[in-house]
Motif scaffolding. Structure first.
Motif, PDB file in Angstrom:
ATOM      1  N   PRO A   1       0.820  -1.223   0.000  1.00 16.81           N
ATOM      2  CA  PRO A   1       0.000   0.000   0.000  1.00 16.81           C
ATOM      3  C   PRO A   1       0.857   1.277   0.000  1.00 16.81           C
ATOM      4  CG  PRO A   1      -0.887  -1.592   1.559  1.00 16.81           C
ATOM      5  CD  PRO A   1       0.413  -2.167   1.062  1.00 16.81           C
ATOM      6  N   ASP A   2       1.999   1.245   0.693  1.00 13.20           N
ATOM      7  CA  ASP A   2       2.796   2.480   0.733  1.00 13.20           C
ATOM      8  C   ASP A   2       3.603   2.686  -0.546  1.00 13.20           C
ATOM      9  OD1 ASP A   2       4.597   0.465   1.150  1.00 13.20           O
ATOM     10  OD2 ASP A   2       5.556   1.370   2.901  1.00 13.20           O
ATOM     11  N   GLU A   3       3.461   1.794  -1.506  1.00  9.96           N
ATOM     12  CA  GLU A   3       4.099   2.005  -2.810  1.00  9.96           C
ATOM     13  C   GLU A   3       3.136   2.634  -3.809  1.00  9.96           C
ATOM     14  OE1 GLU A   3       7.345  -1.662  -2.897  1.00  9.96           O
ATOM     15  OE2 GLU A   3       5.311  -2.083  -3.551  1.00  9.96           O
ATOM     16  N   LEU A   4       1.874   2.793  -3.410  1.00 12.66           N
ATOM     17  CA  LEU A   4       0.852   3.204  -4.370  1.00 12.66           C
ATOM     18  C   LEU A   4       0.215   4.542  -3.998  1.00 12.66           C
ATOM     19  CD1 LEU A   4      -1.629   1.052  -6.214  1.00 12.66           C
ATOM     20  CD2 LEU A   4      -2.580   2.889  -4.834  1.00 12.66           C
ATOM     21  N   VAL A   5       0.115   5.446  -4.949  1.00 14.91           N
ATOM     22  CA  VAL A   5      -0.634   6.687  -4.721  1.00 14.91           C
ATOM     23  C   VAL A   5      -1.726   6.813  -5.778  1.00 14.91           C
ATOM     24  CG1 VAL A   5       1.327   7.884  -3.664  1.00 14.91           C
ATOM     25  CG2 VAL A   5       0.903   8.163  -6.111  1.00 14.91           C
ATOM     26  N   PHE A   6      -2.736   7.596  -5.422  1.00 11.63           N
ATOM     27  CA  PHE A   6      -3.826   7.882  -6.345  1.00 11.63           C
ATOM     28  C   PHE A   6      -3.576   9.235  -7.008  1.00 11.63           C
ATOM     29  CE2 PHE A   6      -5.780   5.070  -3.142  1.00 11.63           C
ATOM     30  CZ  PHE A   6      -6.226   4.058  -3.980  1.00 11.63           C
ATOM     31  N   THR A   7      -3.659   9.270  -8.316  1.00 10.17           N
ATOM     32  CA  THR A   7      -3.503  10.521  -9.056  1.00 10.17           C
ATOM     33  C   THR A   7      -4.865  10.912  -9.628  1.00 10.17           C
ATOM     34  OG1 THR A   7      -3.059   9.449 -11.163  1.00 10.17           O
ATOM     35  CG2 THR A   7      -1.173   9.777  -9.691  1.00 10.17           C
ATOM     36  N   SER A   8      -4.901  12.011 -10.374  1.00 12.80           N
ATOM     37  CA  SER A   8      -6.200  12.474 -10.863  1.00 12.80           C
ATOM     38  C   SER A   8      -6.588  11.848 -12.198  1.00 12.80           C
ATOM     39  CB  SER A   8      -6.202  13.996 -10.965  1.00 12.80           C
ATOM     40  OG  SER A   8      -5.243  14.418 -11.902  1.00 12.80           O
ATOM     41  N   SER A   9      -5.700  11.083 -12.806  1.00 13.09           N
ATOM     42  CA  SER A   9      -6.014  10.377 -14.058  1.00 13.09           C
ATOM     43  C   SER A   9      -4.847   9.483 -14.418  1.00 13.09           C
ATOM     44  CB  SER A   9      -6.267  11.360 -15.213  1.00 13.09           C
ATOM     45  OG  SER A   9      -5.078  12.034 -15.547  1.00 13.09           O
ATOM     46  N   GLY A  10      -5.076   8.588 -15.374  1.00 11.05           N
ATOM     47  CA  GLY A  10      -3.984   7.761 -15.874  1.00 11.05           C
ATOM     48  C   GLY A  10      -2.893   8.624 -16.489  1.00 11.05           C
ATOM     49  N   THR A  11      -3.312   9.673 -17.189  1.00 10.57           N
ATOM     50  CA  THR A  11      -2.352  10.576 -17.829  1.00 10.57           C
ATOM     51  C   THR A  11      -1.463  11.256 -16.796  1.00 10.57           C
ATOM     52  OG1 THR A  11      -3.708  10.937 -19.785  1.00 10.57           O
ATOM     53  CG2 THR A  11      -2.182  12.695 -19.207  1.00 10.57           C
ATOM     54  N   THR A  12      -2.048  11.775 -15.724  1.00 13.56           N
ATOM     55  CA  THR A  12      -1.205  12.433 -14.721  1.00 13.56           C
ATOM     56  C   THR A  12      -0.325  11.412 -14.008  1.00 13.56           C
ATOM     57  OG1 THR A  12      -3.045  12.400 -13.153  1.00 13.56           O
ATOM     58  CG2 THR A  12      -2.698  14.423 -14.356  1.00 13.56           C
ATOM     59  N   ALA A  13      -0.795  10.161 -13.875  1.00  9.74           N
ATOM     60  CA  ALA A  13       0.052   9.122 -13.280  1.00  9.74           C
ATOM     61  C   ALA A  13       1.284   8.899 -14.156  1.00  9.74           C
ATOM     62  CB  ALA A  13      -0.737   7.823 -13.116  1.00  9.74           C
ATOM     63  N   VAL A  14       1.067   8.832 -15.457  1.00 15.86           N
ATOM     64  CA  VAL A  14       2.194   8.647 -16.388  1.00 15.86           C
ATOM     65  C   VAL A  14       3.134   9.853 -16.334  1.00 15.86           C
ATOM     66  CG1 VAL A  14       2.779   8.600 -18.846  1.00 15.86           C
ATOM     67  CG2 VAL A  14       1.059   7.033 -17.950  1.00 15.86           C
ATOM     68  N   HIS A  15       2.565  11.045 -16.406  1.00 15.00           N
ATOM     69  CA  HIS A  15       3.409  12.257 -16.371  1.00 15.00           C
ATOM     70  C   HIS A  15       4.245  12.282 -15.093  1.00 15.00           C
ATOM     71  CE1 HIS A  15       0.580  14.708 -19.258  1.00 15.00           C
ATOM     72  NE2 HIS A  15       1.157  13.700 -19.839  1.00 15.00           N
ATOM     73  N   ALA A  16       3.592  12.060 -13.954  1.00 15.36           N
ATOM     74  CA  ALA A  16       4.291  12.131 -12.665  1.00 15.36           C
ATOM     75  C   ALA A  16       5.306  10.997 -12.532  1.00 15.36           C
ATOM     76  CB  ALA A  16       3.288  12.079 -11.514  1.00 15.36           C
ATOM     77  N   GLY A  17       4.923   9.799 -12.984  1.00 17.74           N
ATOM     78  CA  GLY A  17       5.815   8.648 -12.874  1.00 17.74           C
ATOM     79  C   GLY A  17       7.078   8.822 -13.699  1.00 17.74           C
ATOM     80  N   ILE A  18       6.914   9.236 -14.942  1.00 24.17           N
ATOM     81  CA  ILE A  18       8.084   9.391 -15.820  1.00 24.17           C
ATOM     82  C   ILE A  18       8.972  10.528 -15.325  1.00 24.17           C
ATOM     83  CG2 ILE A  18       8.821  10.027 -18.162  1.00 24.17           C
ATOM     84  CD1 ILE A  18       6.498   8.435 -19.256  1.00 24.17           C
ATOM     85  N   ALA A  19       8.356  11.662 -14.998  1.00 19.29           N
ATOM     86  CA  ALA A  19       9.161  12.816 -14.558  1.00 19.29           C
ATOM     87  C   ALA A  19       9.904  12.493 -13.260  1.00 19.29           C
ATOM     88  CB  ALA A  19       8.257  14.039 -14.375  1.00 19.29           C
ATOM     89  N   GLY A  20       9.222  11.829 -12.325  1.00 14.89           N
ATOM     90  CA  GLY A  20       9.848  11.519 -11.036  1.00 14.89           C
ATOM     91  C   GLY A  20      10.971  10.503 -11.169  1.00 14.89           C
ATOM     92  N   ALA A  21      10.768   9.492 -12.027  1.00 11.05           N
ATOM     93  CA  ALA A  21      11.794   8.466 -12.197  1.00 11.05           C
ATOM     94  C   ALA A  21      13.003   9.022 -12.955  1.00 11.05           C
ATOM     95  CB  ALA A  21      11.207   7.270 -12.938  1.00 11.05           C
ATOM     96  N   LEU A  22      12.745   9.832 -13.976  1.00 10.90           N
ATOM     97  CA  LEU A  22      13.863  10.420 -14.728  1.00 10.90           C
ATOM     98  C   LEU A  22      14.698  11.318 -13.816  1.00 10.90           C
ATOM     99  CD1 LEU A  22      12.206  11.365 -18.149  1.00 10.90           C
ATOM    100  CD2 LEU A  22      14.006   9.654 -17.764  1.00 10.90           C
ATOM    101  N   SER A  23      14.008  12.111 -12.999  1.00  9.23           N
ATOM    102  CA  SER A  23      14.738  13.013 -12.117  1.00  9.23           C
ATOM    103  C   SER A  23      15.492  12.236 -11.035  1.00  9.23           C
ATOM    104  CB  SER A  23      13.762  14.008 -11.495  1.00  9.23           C
ATOM    105  OG  SER A  23      14.432  14.802 -10.563  1.00  9.23           O
TER     106      SER A  23
END
Lengths: 460, 460
Positions: free
Chosen positions: A60-82
Motif C-alpha cells: 500500500p505504501d508504494e501506491l498513490v492515487f492521481t487524478s487520471s492515468g495521464t497524470t500518473a504517467v506524467h508524474a511517474g516518468i518525470a519523477g523516475a527520470l529526475s
C-alpha cells in the motif's frame, strides 16, 4: 445501442456506482484532519489503497492515487527520470505507447534529455532483443505498455523487464488497458493505470513506485499522496475505483473467455465478409476485448458516422477522425493501413447478439461508403497499355489518393509505375500498406513541389 | 454533530449530488469521440463550462477544468510565468497565500526564478501600496488570494489589480475561498478556484485565463482542456461542480447575511467568555462564514480533540496540529498568537443553535485544557523580587514555553527580564504575541547552544 469503445472509457460499473454513492456521504471530508469526519475519510482512503495495492500486486505504501492515468504517467516518468538524473538523461520507450508517454518523452527532450523509440513489428509488438539493445549506460528509465490501446497487442513485458533488470534500468509499465483483466507480470519498477478504463469513475489514476526505485517528484511540492500527486484527494472516486477494480477482477476470468471468443468471431467474419480489409494486431497475444481493422478505400469519419447512425459506437485511428489530421502513431509504427480504420473494444457484459448484428451491418456500410467515394469494386487488374501514369491527388484527403491509385493501376503495363501526387499525411502510410495488401511494389516516396510523389510499380 | 470546517471541505451540496448522479449515466463517455455517447458528453461539458464561466465572469473559452484547486494554481502560475519569461522571472505574491501558491513560488525559485512575498498587517491583509512597490520591471506575474483561507480576511483585490494593470503585470487571483459567495472584482488576468470548497465534488478545479494574457502551458503536452489540464475530463464531477456553483450562488446573498451574524456572535462571545484569547482576522472585511481565534496557554491538538469529543469539528493552525510541527505561515505573517488556535468555518445551512452550543461548550473546554497543562489562571502580575530569570523550556512543545513564561513574569521586578530557552518553532511566534497581548516588552531573540533565547522585559 451497443457501445463498443471500452478502451476509451467504460460505463460506470454498478459496484463503482454503489461505492461512489456511499463515499459521497462518508468520504467528503479532508482525510488529513483530526476530527471524526476526517478520520472516517482517512479510513476509507487507507482501505481503498490496500485494495488497489492488492490488485496491482504491491505494498500500500508504494501506491498513490492521481487524478487520471495521464497524470500518473506524467508524474511517474518525470519523477523516475529526475530520481536517476545522475545516471543519465536517456529514456527508452516503445513506438506505440499512449500519447501521455510520448508527450512526456517530448517534454523530456525539450528539457535537454533524449529518448529512443523502439520500433514494433507488423502486429504492434516490440522485439525484446531490440528493446534490450536500446538500453544504454545513461538510460534512466524504460517505458513499456502492458498491451496496446489501439490494436490490443500484448507486449513482452516479462522479457523486457528481465533485460531492464540486467541493465539496472527501472521499467515503467503503463497498464491502463490491462489492469482490469489481471496483474502485470512481475519485474516492473513503476506502474500506472486509469480507473475509468476498468469501469471505475473518471478522475482516478494509479501510480505505483516500488520501494528502492529512485524517485524524485517534480513540480511544486505537494502535501498529499506522499508528495506524488498534487491536490485534495478525490476520495469518493478513489473508493469507487478500488471497489470496482476488485469487482471487475472477480469476474475477469470468465468474461475474458467470453469476450475473447466474440473478438475471434469479429476477426474471422470481418476478414471473410468485408473485401479489401486488413485486420491488425496480434491474433493471439492480445487483450481479450479489443480488435482493430482497416478498410481500404473508406473514409474513417464517414464509416464511424454510418455505424453511429446504426447505433454502433466505435472509434478509429484514421487521420480524418483526428484533430491533427494525422493517422494514429500506432498504425504508423506498425506500417499497416490506416484508412477506414475501426477499433472495436467490448465492455464486459457485451451481448453476443450485438456483436452478430454488428457483423451483419458492417459489410453493407463499408460497401455503401465505398460506392459513395467511387472506389474500385474488386475490379480485376488487367494488363493495360500505358507505360507510366501520374495521378494528381493533391488537396484530397484519405482515402481518395489510394482510391485513385487503385483505379489506374490496371491501366499501366506490368513493370510500369503509377506515381501518386498527394499532400495528405495518411497517404505516406496507406499507399505502402495498399501495395502490401495488393501484391504491388512500393518503390518509394520523392519530394514534390507540393506534398510528395509516391511511386508504385505494377507487379501483376 | 456540527461540522465547522467548511474552509477545508464542504459536504456535497444536494444539487451537486443530483447532477453527479445524472451525469454518471449520461456523461461517462469520452467527449472527444464522434459517436452519440461522446456527443452527449460533449454537450454536458460545454454546458458546464458555460455555467461556470458565467459564475466566474469570463468567456467559456477562457475557462478550463482542472483536477483540483491546487492543480489549477500550479498550472496557472507555471503557464503565466513561462508565457512572460521574456519580461523576466520575478513573481510577486502575498505572504499569506495558500500553500499551493507558496509551493509554486518555491519551485519557481528552485528553477532559477525569484519571488517577493508582500507582508500583511495584523489583520492578514496586504497594503496595496506595499504590493505595488513589490512590482518590478521584471515581474512576470503577481498572485493574490481573494480572501484568506485561515483567518477569512479579504484582500484588496481591486486596488492591487489596478496597480498591476498600471505596471502591466498580470494578476492571478486564487478565489478558492470566496467564489461560492460571489464573483471576484474585475481586473484579474488569471483566476483559480476549487469546487469542493463551495459544496461541489472533489476532483474539480477551475483555471480561467483572460484572452490576451500570455500563457504557455508547462509539462507534457495535453490534448484536453485546451492543453491546460492533462488527463481525461472528470465529466460527472465537472457537471456537479458547475451546477452546485450556480445553486450556491443563488442562495448566497441570504446565507451570507445569516452566517455573517453568526460569525459576529462568535467573535464577540469568544472574546467575552474565554480569558486570554485573541480573535484574529479583519472583523469587517472578511469572508462571511469564517472566524479564527487563538487561546493562550492551550495546546491546539488537545483542544481540537476535546471539541471533537463534544462533536464539534474545527481545524487549527497551531504547530502541534501540523505534520511539520511549524505554526501556520498565515498566523506567522500576521504576527499573532498561534497556540491554541481554532478556525471555525460554517457551512451554508449551519443552525444558530449549533453555534450557541459551541459557545457554551468552548470556555469550559479551554479552561479544562489549561488546567491540565498547569497554565496560570489569570494570575494577577505582582511585583516580584528577582532581578532576572532564565526559564529552560528546551525540548518542550507549544504551549509550554509560553505557560512557563507566564508563570514567572510576576517573579521578576518591573524593568527586569525573563529569558525563555526554547527550541519549539512556535515559540518564535507565540512569545512576541503573548507580550503584545499582555502589555510586556518583547526584547528579542538570541541564538543559543540549543534553540533560541527569547528575552522579555516586564513592564507592569
Amino acid at each position: 445501442m451497443p457501445y463498443f469503445d471500452a478502451a476509451s472509457a467504460a460505463p460506470l460499473h454498478p459496484v463503482a456506482r454503489q461505492a461512489l454513492l456511499a463515499a459521497l456521504d462518508e468520504g467528503w471530508a479532508d482525510p488529513a484532519r483530526l476530527y471524526r469526519e476526517g478520520r472516517r475519510a482517512r479510513l476509507l482512503l487507507d482501505a481503498a489503497r490496500e485494495a488497489a495495492a492488492e490488485a496491482v500486486g504491491c505494498r500500500p505504501d508504494e501506491l498513490v492515487f492521481t487524478s487520471s492515468g495521464t497524470t500518473a504517467v506524467h508524474a511517474g516518468i518525470a519523477g523516475a527520470l529526475s530520481g536517476r538524473r545522475r545516471v543519465g538523461r536517456h529514456l527508452a520507450l516503445s513506438a506505440v505507447e499512449h500519447s501521455s508517454v510520448l508527450h512526456s518523452a517530448a517534454a523530456h527532450e525539450a528539457a535537454g534529455g533524449s529518448f529512443t523509440e523502439v520500433p514494433v513489428d507488423r502486429f504492434g509488438a516490440v522485439d525484446p532483443a531490440a528493446y534490450g539493445a536500446a538500453l544504454r549506460a545513461d538510460t534512466a528509465l524504460a517505458c513499456l505498455q502492458s498491451a496496446n490501446h489501439e490494436v490490443g497487442t500484448e507486449q513482452p513485458v516479462a522479457e523486457v523487464a528481465a533485460l531492464c533488470a540486467e541493465a539496472g534500468v527501472p521499467l515503467l509499465v503503463d497498464a491502463a488497458q490491462s489492469l482490469g483483466w489481471g496483474p502485470v507480470p512481475a519485474g516492473w519498477s513503476l506502474l500506472t493505470a486509469s480507473a475509468h478504463k476498468w469501469g471505475g469513475p473518471a478522475g482516478v489514476g494509479l501510480l505505483a513506485v516500488r520501494k528502492g526505485t529512485r524517485f524524485s517528484p517534480q513540480g511544486p511540492a505537494g502535501e498529499r499522496e506522499s508528495g506524488r500527486a498534487a491536490g485534495f484527494e478525490n476520495l469518493p472516486a478513489i473508493v469507487a475505483a478500488a471497489a470496482s477494480l476488485r469487482a471487475v477482477r472477480d469476474g475477469a476470468a470468465a468474461e475474458e473467455l467470453r469476450l475473447r471468443a466474440l473478438v475471434d468471431r469479429i476477426r474471422t467474419v470481418v476478414a471473410e465478409r468485408v473485401p479489401d480489409v486488413e485486420v491488425v494486431g496480434d491474433p493471439v497475444r492480445r487483450l481479450p476485448h479489443l480488435v482493430t481493422f482497416s478498410c481500404l478505400y473508406v473514409d474513417g469519419e464517414t464509416l464511424l458516422h454510418e455505424l453511429d447512425r446504426r447505433e454502433f459506437s466505435v472509434s478509429s485511428g484514421s487521420s480524418c477522425t483526428s484533430s491533427t489530421l494525422t493517422p494514429s502513431h500506432v498504425l504508423k509504427a506498425m506500417g499497416v493501413l490506416s484508412e477506414g480504420n475501426v477499433r472495436v473494444s467490448l465492455p464486459p457484459g457485451t451481448a453476443g447478439a450485438d456483436v452478430d448484428r454488428f457483423l451483419e451491418v458492417l459489410p453493407g456500410v463499408v460497401a455503401e461508403v465505398r460506392e459513395r467515394l467511387g472506389a474500385p469494386v474488386s475490379a480485376p487488374v488487367s494488363p493495360g497499355p500505358a507505360a507510366s501514369l501520374v495521378v494528381d491527388a493533391l488537396g484530397r484527403r484519405c482515402p481518395i489518393p489510394v482510391i485513385e491509385l487503385a483505379k489506374v493501376i490496371g491501366e499501366v503495363a506490368v513493370g510500369a509505375t503509377v506515381t501518386v501526387l498527394a499532400d495528405d499525411e495518411a497517404a505516406r502510410l496507406d499507399i505502402p500498406a495498399w501495395c502490401e495488401m495488393r501484391g504491388q511494389e512500393y518503390v518509394g516516396e520523392e519530394p514534390a513541389d507540393r506534398g510528395s510523389a509516391y511511386v508504385v510499380r505494377r507487379l501483376g
